[in-house]
Design an enzyme around this catalytic site. Structure first.
Site, PDB file in Angstrom:
ATOM      1  N   HIS A  80     -41.145 -33.977 -35.974  1.00  0.00           N
ATOM      2  CA  HIS A  80     -40.153 -34.438 -35.000  1.00  0.00           C
ATOM      3  C   HIS A  80     -39.609 -35.781 -35.450  1.00  0.00           C
ATOM      4  O   HIS A  80     -40.312 -36.586 -36.041  1.00  0.00           O
ATOM      5  CB  HIS A  80     -40.781 -34.580 -33.610  1.00  0.00           C
ATOM      6  CG  HIS A  80     -39.765 -34.591 -32.531  1.00  0.00           C
ATOM      7  ND1 HIS A  80     -39.145 -35.744 -32.135  1.00  0.00           N
ATOM      8  CD2 HIS A  80     -39.227 -33.588 -31.811  1.00  0.00           C
ATOM      9  CE1 HIS A  80     -38.267 -35.459 -31.188  1.00  0.00           C
ATOM     10  NE2 HIS A  80     -38.298 -34.146 -30.962  1.00  0.00           N
TER      11      HIS A  80
ATOM     12  N   ASP B  68     -40.602 -26.318 -30.018  1.00  0.00           N
ATOM     13  CA  ASP B  68     -40.149 -24.993 -30.471  1.00  0.00           C
ATOM     14  C   ASP B  68     -41.259 -24.109 -31.009  1.00  0.00           C
ATOM     15  O   ASP B  68     -41.018 -22.933 -31.300  1.00  0.00           O
ATOM     16  CB  ASP B  68     -39.086 -25.176 -31.565  1.00  0.00           C
ATOM     17  CG  ASP B  68     -37.827 -25.804 -30.997  1.00  0.00           C
ATOM     18  OD1 ASP B  68     -37.421 -26.863 -31.472  1.00  0.00           O
ATOM     19  OD2 ASP B  68     -37.307 -25.248 -30.015  1.00  0.00           O
TER      20      ASP B  68
END
Ligand code: SDX
Length: 391
Positions: free
Chosen positions: A269, A326
């Site tokens: 991320h 996700d």
């Protein structure tokens, strides 16, 4: 070392965006929406309550909740002429391609003269887009299936209505959704609602800073979200799990990741250098859904094996790579029966409340047109050369 700032008489270091909507502590893995922790919102509130908080600053009281939910229900239908717009697409067009086109086209069907400096226009924008996104998303799915569009039913909750428009047919007069599935869908909307200045939200703000039509700004956000490094990652995770196939193939796949041939989709991320707090709730939701459906999806076992190995491997530990929002969402959506091509559409549906909140926050105070700074690293000044003299 090379390069210089382009001259700008009004040059000020572009201040970071100021916002009161979402706070992320990437080191601690903390995510707050208007101060409320994401896990408490996802486990206790409905998505529309979270959307209200993003837009207005606080969770709604009972009266505000009833009023907001009613306003959303009143605007779930779309102009019937939009059907013709859908009919212009190929049946096998990616639903995200359709959504970029259709949402941008809303400015031609509804309010092409919306002025966000006007408080009333700001509410019109928020209500209509949040209300219509599930209908448009379901239409993009039905169109790809060659099935009739389903009109929204306003006796259903927001998530229930979406699932109805996705999976019911005109013959399903007594349509019932599984409550666990509906609750999981609503949680998935909340977990994707907003995330500070991510790529797609920054796109919406930049487009909005020119005074562009809000529907067109949201269409720009949908386009940015589509990329596999951003919202397209949930679809890419399932493709990755399909490619790996079985747990026995994980070590070989991990070698490809470490040699930088491929990325471990659903991991890493820009901000979180710890667990993405949304991934934890998503994993719990995944367990609930698979248990409720009595599904033993080998992809979940494979994903858990990947996660376990990655969390113990120095390559990932040194780079602070953890599962993000996700990593598990696709497994849930697949279990619910949603095709991978619709995963990012659902992300866009949910993120619409965040995108609009940022757009309206920007327009509710003086703002300047956005212009990201550039560090010029090209040629210094040189004379023109005639074509016959060029090498
Ligand atoms: C979302 O911004 C947001 O808030 C986004 C989002 C939201 O809600 O809006 O949270 C939604 O987009 C989540 C992210 C979904 N994308 C993916 O899951 C795709 C896989 N992830 C990567 O593409 C990547 O992690 C990014 C794009 C998400 C972040 O990329 P960065 O900023 O380059 O990551 P980094 O600087 O932390 O990378 C450090 C190192 C690099 O290696 P080195 O050059 O140091 O050797 O880690 C590597 C990266 O190459 N790396 C990965 C990796 N992610 C980073 N290596 C393998 N697999 C990965 N997934």
């Amino acid at each position: 070392e090379s390069g210089f700032w382009s001259y700008d008489p009004g040059f000020k270091v572009t201040a970071p965006v100021e916002s009161k909507i979402t706070y992320i502590d990437g080191g601690k893995g903390e995510l707050l929406h208007r101060g409320y922790p994401i896990d408490e919102l996802a486990n206790n509130a409905e998505y529309l309550e979270v959307a209200y908080a993003l837009l207005n600053g606080d969770l709604p009281n009972a009266e505000q909740k009833a009023d907001f939910f009613e306003k959303i229900r009143e605007h779930t239908a779309v102009h019937d002429q939009l059907r013709k717009f859908f009919e212009g697409f190929r049946r096998d067009a990616h639903p995200m391609a359709i959504m970029v086109g259709v949402v941008g086209a809303l400015s031609a069907f509804y309010h092409d003269n919306l002025d966000l400096s006007n408080e009333e226009h700001r509410e019109i924008t928020a209500i209509r887009l949040i209300a219509k996104m599930p209908t448009l998303a379901a239409m993009s799915y039905k169109y790809s299936q060659g099935e009739p569009f389903m009109y929204p039913r306003n006796d259903f909750s927001y998530a229930e209505n979406f699932l109805y428009m996705m999976f019911a047919t005109p013959a399903d007069v007594d349509y019932q959704t599984n409550d666990v599935i509906t609750r999981a869908m609503d949680k998935i909307f909340t977990l994707h609602a907003d995330h500070e200045q991510n790529a797609s939200t920054s796109t919406v703000r930049l487009a909005g800073s020119t005074g562009a039509n809000p529907y067109a700004c949201i269409a720009a956000g949908i386009a940015a979200l589509w990329g596999p490094s951003h919202g397209g990652a949930n679809e890419a995770v399932l493709e990755m799990l399909d490619e790996i196939g079985t747990v026995e193939n994980v070590p070989e796949f991990m070698e490809k990741v470490k040699s930088r041939e491929v990325k471990l989709m659903g991991f890493g991320h820009r901000v979180y250098k710890n667990f993405d707090p949304r991934a934890k709730v998503m994993k719990e939701t995944c367990d609930e859904v698979l248990e409720a459906l009595g599904v033993n999806d080998p992809k979940l076992e494979l994903a858990m094996a990947l996660e376990k190995i990655a969390l113990e491997d120095p390559f990932f530990i040194e780079r602070n790579l953890y599962p993000n929002v996700d990593f598990y969402s696709g497994i849930i959506l697949k279990a619910i029966g949603i095709p991978t091509s619709m995963f990012t559409v659902i992300f866009a549906l949910a993120r619409t409340s965040g995108w609009i909140s940022h757009l309206l926050e920007m327009h509710s105070a003086p703002y300047k047109i956005g212009r990201p700074r550039q560090l010029y690293t090209g040629e210094t000044r040189r004379d023109f050369v005639k074509v016959e003299d060029r090498k």
